[in-house]
Write an enzyme that holds these catalytic residues in place. Structure first.
Site, PDB file in Angstrom:
ATOM      1  NE  ARG A   1     -24.559 -34.066  12.583  1.00 43.69           N
ATOM      2  CZ  ARG A   1     -23.307 -33.940  12.996  1.00 43.69           C
ATOM      3  NH1 ARG A   1     -22.941 -32.886  13.664  1.00 43.69           N
ATOM      4  NH2 ARG A   1     -22.422 -34.870  12.740  1.00 43.69           N
TER       5      ARG A   1
ATOM      6  NE  ARG B   1     -39.828 -27.029  28.678  1.00 45.18           N
ATOM      7  CZ  ARG B   1     -38.634 -26.577  28.352  1.00 45.18           C
ATOM      8  NH1 ARG B   1     -37.556 -27.251  28.684  1.00 45.18           N
ATOM      9  NH2 ARG B   1     -38.488 -25.457  27.703  1.00 45.18           N
TER      10      ARG B   1
ATOM     11  CB  CYS C   1     -39.851 -26.462  18.193  1.00 43.56           C
ATOM     12  SG  CYS C   1     -39.462 -27.325  19.715  1.00 43.56           S
TER      13      CYS C   1
ATOM     14  CD  GLU D   1     -35.819 -30.015   8.588  1.00 38.03           C
ATOM     15  OE1 GLU D   1     -35.807 -30.437   7.419  1.00 38.03           O
ATOM     16  OE2 GLU D   1     -35.316 -30.632   9.530  1.00 38.03           O
TER      17      GLU D   1
ATOM     18  NE  ARG E   1     -33.530 -32.674   8.878  1.00 43.36           N
ATOM     19  CZ  ARG E   1     -33.844 -33.603   7.994  1.00 43.36           C
ATOM     20  NH1 ARG E   1     -33.617 -34.864   8.264  1.00 43.36           N
ATOM     21  NH2 ARG E   1     -34.410 -33.298   6.848  1.00 43.36           N
TER      22      ARG E   1
ATOM     23  CE1 TYR F   1     -28.598 -38.164  11.662  1.00 47.87           C
ATOM     24  CE2 TYR F   1     -26.654 -39.266  12.522  1.00 47.87           C
ATOM     25  CZ  TYR F   1     -27.270 -38.128  12.036  1.00 47.87           C
ATOM     26  OH  TYR F   1     -26.576 -36.961  11.944  1.00 47.87           O
TER      27      TYR F   1
ATOM     28  NE  ARG G   1     -20.958 -31.536   7.440  1.00 52.06           N
ATOM     29  CZ  ARG G   1     -20.081 -30.747   8.081  1.00 52.06           C
ATOM     30  NH1 ARG G   1     -20.516 -29.753   8.784  1.00 52.06           N
ATOM     31  NH2 ARG G   1     -18.790 -30.973   7.971  1.00 52.06           N
TER      32      ARG G   1
END
Length: 121
Positions: free
Chosen positions: A6, A62, A74, A77, A89, A107, A115
């Site tokens: 992640r 790419r 893609c 959200e 994200r 991050y 998480r």
């Protein structure tokens, strides 16, 4: 074994150039910190918060060597209470013998950890 890595980053403005450059930056950090070979990457899932333009996506990835044939999905959200604005994200699925605990999640720019319970171990 297929593992998930992640990553997240916040951006300062809803501008296509910044979104593309920060997506590429985040992906490069994920690759470098985990010493990934592009052949080990099975797929990449990128999502942006509702206030960002989700039309940027695969073009920025790419530019990275070896990503010509990597499946990239893609999406935007669905906003939920407490969502951060201007967040990108990434979830990278990799074929690796490393355990999930050996995976380094990335991050940047004080992005919220998804998480966080998994990161404490």
């Amino acid at each position: 074994m297929l593992r998930g890595i992640r990553g997240a980053i916040t951006v300062s403005a809803n501008q296509k150039d910044e979104i593309e450059s920060q997506t590429e930056r985040l992906m490069r950090e994920i690759i470098e910190q985990n010493e990934l070979d592009s052949e080990a990457i099975a797929s990449v899932f990128v999502s942006v918060t509702d206030d960002l333009d989700a039309g940027f996506p695969a073009a920025s990835l790419r530019k990275i060597d070896g990503f010509t044939y990597v499946p990239v999905m893609c999406m935007r959200e669905i906003p939920v209470p407490g969502s951060l604005p201007l967040a990108i994200r990434i979830m990278v699925h990799v074929n690796t013998d490393r355990s999930q605990r050996e995976i380094k999640h990335v991050y940047l720019e004080d992005a919220v950890k998804l998480r966080p319970d998994l990161l404490e171990k």
